[in-house]
Scaffold this motif. Sequence first.
Motif, PDB file in Angstrom:
ATOM      1  N   ARG A 267      48.513  23.940  41.616  1.00  0.00           N
ATOM      2  CA  ARG A 267      49.333  23.873  42.828  1.00  0.00           C
ATOM      3  C   ARG A 267      50.598  23.062  42.604  1.00  0.00           C
ATOM      4  N   ALA A 268      50.509  22.063  41.719  1.00  0.00           N
ATOM      5  CA  ALA A 268      51.672  21.202  41.446  1.00  0.00           C
ATOM      6  C   ALA A 268      52.640  21.849  40.459  1.00  0.00           C
ATOM      7  N   GLY A 269      52.345  23.074  40.028  1.00  0.00           N
ATOM      8  CA  GLY A 269      53.212  23.755  39.075  1.00  0.00           C
ATOM      9  C   GLY A 269      53.076  23.242  37.661  1.00  0.00           C
ATOM     10  N   ARG A 270      51.945  22.599  37.366  1.00  0.00           N
ATOM     11  CA  ARG A 270      51.737  22.021  36.038  1.00  0.00           C
ATOM     12  C   ARG A 270      50.735  22.878  35.257  1.00  0.00           C
ATOM     13  N   GLY A 271      51.097  24.127  35.070  1.00  0.00           N
ATOM     14  CA  GLY A 271      50.201  25.080  34.432  1.00  0.00           C
ATOM     15  C   GLY A 271      49.785  24.691  33.034  1.00  0.00           C
ATOM     16  N   ALA A 272      50.698  24.138  32.265  1.00  0.00           N
ATOM     17  CA  ALA A 272      50.361  23.752  30.890  1.00  0.00           C
ATOM     18  C   ALA A 272      49.296  22.662  30.879  1.00  0.00           C
ATOM     19  N   ASP A 273      49.364  21.736  31.846  1.00  0.00           N
ATOM     20  CA  ASP A 273      48.348  20.692  31.945  1.00  0.00           C
ATOM     21  C   ASP A 273      47.033  21.255  32.457  1.00  0.00           C
ATOM     22  N   ALA A 274      47.124  22.251  33.332  1.00  0.00           N
ATOM     23  CA  ALA A 274      45.916  22.813  33.938  1.00  0.00           C
ATOM     24  C   ALA A 274      45.126  23.682  32.978  1.00  0.00           C
ATOM     25  N   ARG A 275      45.818  24.326  32.030  1.00  0.00           N
ATOM     26  CA  ARG A 275      45.178  25.341  31.187  1.00  0.00           C
ATOM     27  C   ARG A 275      43.934  24.834  30.434  1.00  0.00           C
ATOM     28  N   PRO A 276      43.987  23.695  29.755  1.00  0.00           N
ATOM     29  CA  PRO A 276      42.768  23.256  29.037  1.00  0.00           C
ATOM     30  C   PRO A 276      41.604  22.953  29.981  1.00  0.00           C
ATOM     31  N   TYR A 277      41.919  22.450  31.166  1.00  0.00           N
ATOM     32  CA  TYR A 277      40.849  22.175  32.134  1.00  0.00           C
ATOM     33  C   TYR A 277      40.260  23.473  32.677  1.00  0.00           C
ATOM     34  N   ALA A 278      41.124  24.460  32.911  1.00  0.00           N
ATOM     35  CA  ALA A 278      40.630  25.762  33.371  1.00  0.00           C
ATOM     36  C   ALA A 278      39.716  26.382  32.322  1.00  0.00           C
ATOM     37  N   SER A 279      40.112  26.284  31.062  1.00  0.00           N
ATOM     38  CA  SER A 279      39.285  26.824  29.976  1.00  0.00           C
ATOM     39  C   SER A 279      37.960  26.088  29.884  1.00  0.00           C
ATOM     40  N   GLN A 280      38.003  24.775  30.040  1.00  0.00           N
ATOM     41  CA  GLN A 280      36.780  23.984  30.009  1.00  0.00           C
ATOM     42  C   GLN A 280      35.844  24.399  31.135  1.00  0.00           C
ATOM     43  N   PHE A 281      36.403  24.612  32.320  1.00  0.00           N
ATOM     44  CA  PHE A 281      35.579  25.008  33.466  1.00  0.00           C
ATOM     45  C   PHE A 281      34.924  26.366  33.223  1.00  0.00           C
ATOM     46  N   VAL A 282      35.712  27.314  32.753  1.00  0.00           N
ATOM     47  CA  VAL A 282      35.196  28.661  32.505  1.00  0.00           C
ATOM     48  C   VAL A 282      34.067  28.641  31.480  1.00  0.00           C
ATOM     49  N   PHE A 289      26.244  28.691  40.054  1.00  0.00           N
ATOM     50  CA  PHE A 289      26.831  27.878  41.113  1.00  0.00           C
ATOM     51  C   PHE A 289      28.326  28.150  41.310  1.00  0.00           C
ATOM     52  N   TYR A 290      29.008  28.606  40.266  1.00  0.00           N
ATOM     53  CA  TYR A 290      30.471  28.656  40.294  1.00  0.00           C
ATOM     54  C   TYR A 290      31.031  30.021  39.883  1.00  0.00           C
ATOM     55  N   ALA A 291      30.308  31.089  40.114  1.00  0.00           N
ATOM     56  CA  ALA A 291      30.735  32.404  39.634  1.00  0.00           C
ATOM     57  C   ALA A 291      32.124  32.783  40.149  1.00  0.00           C
ATOM     58  N   LYS A 292      32.379  32.601  41.431  1.00  0.00           N
ATOM     59  CA  LYS A 292      33.682  32.977  42.002  1.00  0.00           C
ATOM     60  C   LYS A 292      34.807  32.125  41.428  1.00  0.00           C
ATOM     61  N   ASP A 293      34.535  30.842  41.240  1.00  0.00           N
ATOM     62  CA  ASP A 293      35.563  29.949  40.698  1.00  0.00           C
ATOM     63  C   ASP A 293      35.847  30.273  39.238  1.00  0.00           C
ATOM     64  N   ILE A 294      34.799  30.608  38.491  1.00  0.00           N
ATOM     65  CA  ILE A 294      34.990  31.005  37.094  1.00  0.00           C
ATOM     66  C   ILE A 294      35.839  32.259  37.020  1.00  0.00           C
ATOM     67  N   ALA A 295      35.554  33.227  37.881  1.00  0.00           N
ATOM     68  CA  ALA A 295      36.336  34.470  37.895  1.00  0.00           C
ATOM     69  C   ALA A 295      37.791  34.189  38.248  1.00  0.00           C
ATOM     70  N   ARG A 296      37.997  33.313  39.193  1.00  0.00           N
ATOM     71  CA  ARG A 296      39.365  32.971  39.602  1.00  0.00           C
ATOM     72  C   ARG A 296      40.146  32.361  38.447  1.00  0.00           C
ATOM     73  N   PHE A 297      39.550  31.389  37.746  1.00  0.00           N
ATOM     74  CA  PHE A 297      40.258  30.747  36.643  1.00  0.00           C
ATOM     75  C   PHE A 297      40.401  31.692  35.451  1.00  0.00           C
ATOM     76  N   ASN A 298      39.431  32.548  35.240  1.00  0.00           N
ATOM     77  CA  ASN A 298      39.558  33.553  34.178  1.00  0.00           C
ATOM     78  C   ASN A 298      40.772  34.438  34.427  1.00  0.00           C
ATOM     79  N   ALA A 299      40.929  34.871  35.675  1.00  0.00           N
ATOM     80  CA  ALA A 299      42.070  35.726  36.020  1.00  0.00           C
ATOM     81  C   ALA A 299      43.382  34.964  35.838  1.00  0.00           C
ATOM     82  N   TRP A 300      43.388  33.702  36.227  1.00  0.00           N
ATOM     83  CA  TRP A 300      44.604  32.897  36.079  1.00  0.00           C
ATOM     84  C   TRP A 300      44.945  32.706  34.598  1.00  0.00           C
TER      85      TRP A 300
END
Length: 306
Positions: A267-282, A289-300
């Motif tokens: 949301r803060a426009g810090r995609g480069a910072d978010a990417r490793p955390y998104a990958s970790q979450f996925v 417990f987190y199927a929808k959230d995993i799908a969302r971050f996978n798409a992102w």
Amino acid sequence: LKGLNAALPGAQTDENAEVRARLQSLWYLSGSAPRKAQYTAEDDPKRLIDVDRLMMEGIALHQTGRSREAADAYRRVIARRPDMSLAYRRLAYIQWETGATRDAIGTLRETLAKNGPDIEVEIRLGTYLAETGAVAEAVPMLERTAKAAPGHVEAANALGIAYGRAGRANDALRTFEGVLSTDPRNAFALENVGTVQLQRGDLRAAQDAFGRAVQNAPASSRAHAGLGVIASQQQRSNDAITHWRRAVELDARNFDALFNLTSALIRAGRGADARPYASQFVKTAPRAFYAKDIARFNAWLAAGTR
């Protein structure tokens, strides 16, 4: 934004130290198995050493992320020693952690049916029932457990969690405050007070509880996560990100904090910072417990958004 879940008794600290301590006595002298009036071939030290090996194997496998194989090791222990409640609890912990909530509850019910009352098992079962919405069963079970074990901190915290899940916030707070009256520095109780106050919308009381938890236990991931939720609700996004990042550093399996951190960075426009955390979450969040959230971050991640 994901809120907080009350911490499960025993979930914040790995049980490996407890396992090792109980293995040192090979159980037939002390530990989870009750003393027997008569020992059989199953109690032969050579057979118990094999059980020891399987339990330690389960620990090692779980620590390296091989949960399915760890669960199999604990099942083999149970097959050899069906009176070993610790093996049932370890198996249930893995089942719960991987999203097999019904199996986890079934495993705990099984050991109670076979081996009779066990406070540690009842605490875990009651909490799992509360977390899955079965509060009508969880509350009376944990009330009986807490009454049978006055002064047992985990039993009281578990009962408070169940009250909270049942919408009985005042009873939950009263129970947690009872723990704090004898142990004012109990971070687990303070985290749970903060969670209840946050759910009630009392941000000042929640911040006070989480702040005290951090003071008493600087490594409290849940307290930092709670402070992050409060900061976010107060539109202090940078502070929220700082707290959530610290929560994830302290506990990589705090998936709500990891989700909130990733979302806030996006949301803060810090995609480069978010990417490793998104990958970790996925890669690490339990799909159950987190199927929808995993799908969302996978798409992102697939979109290559920055």
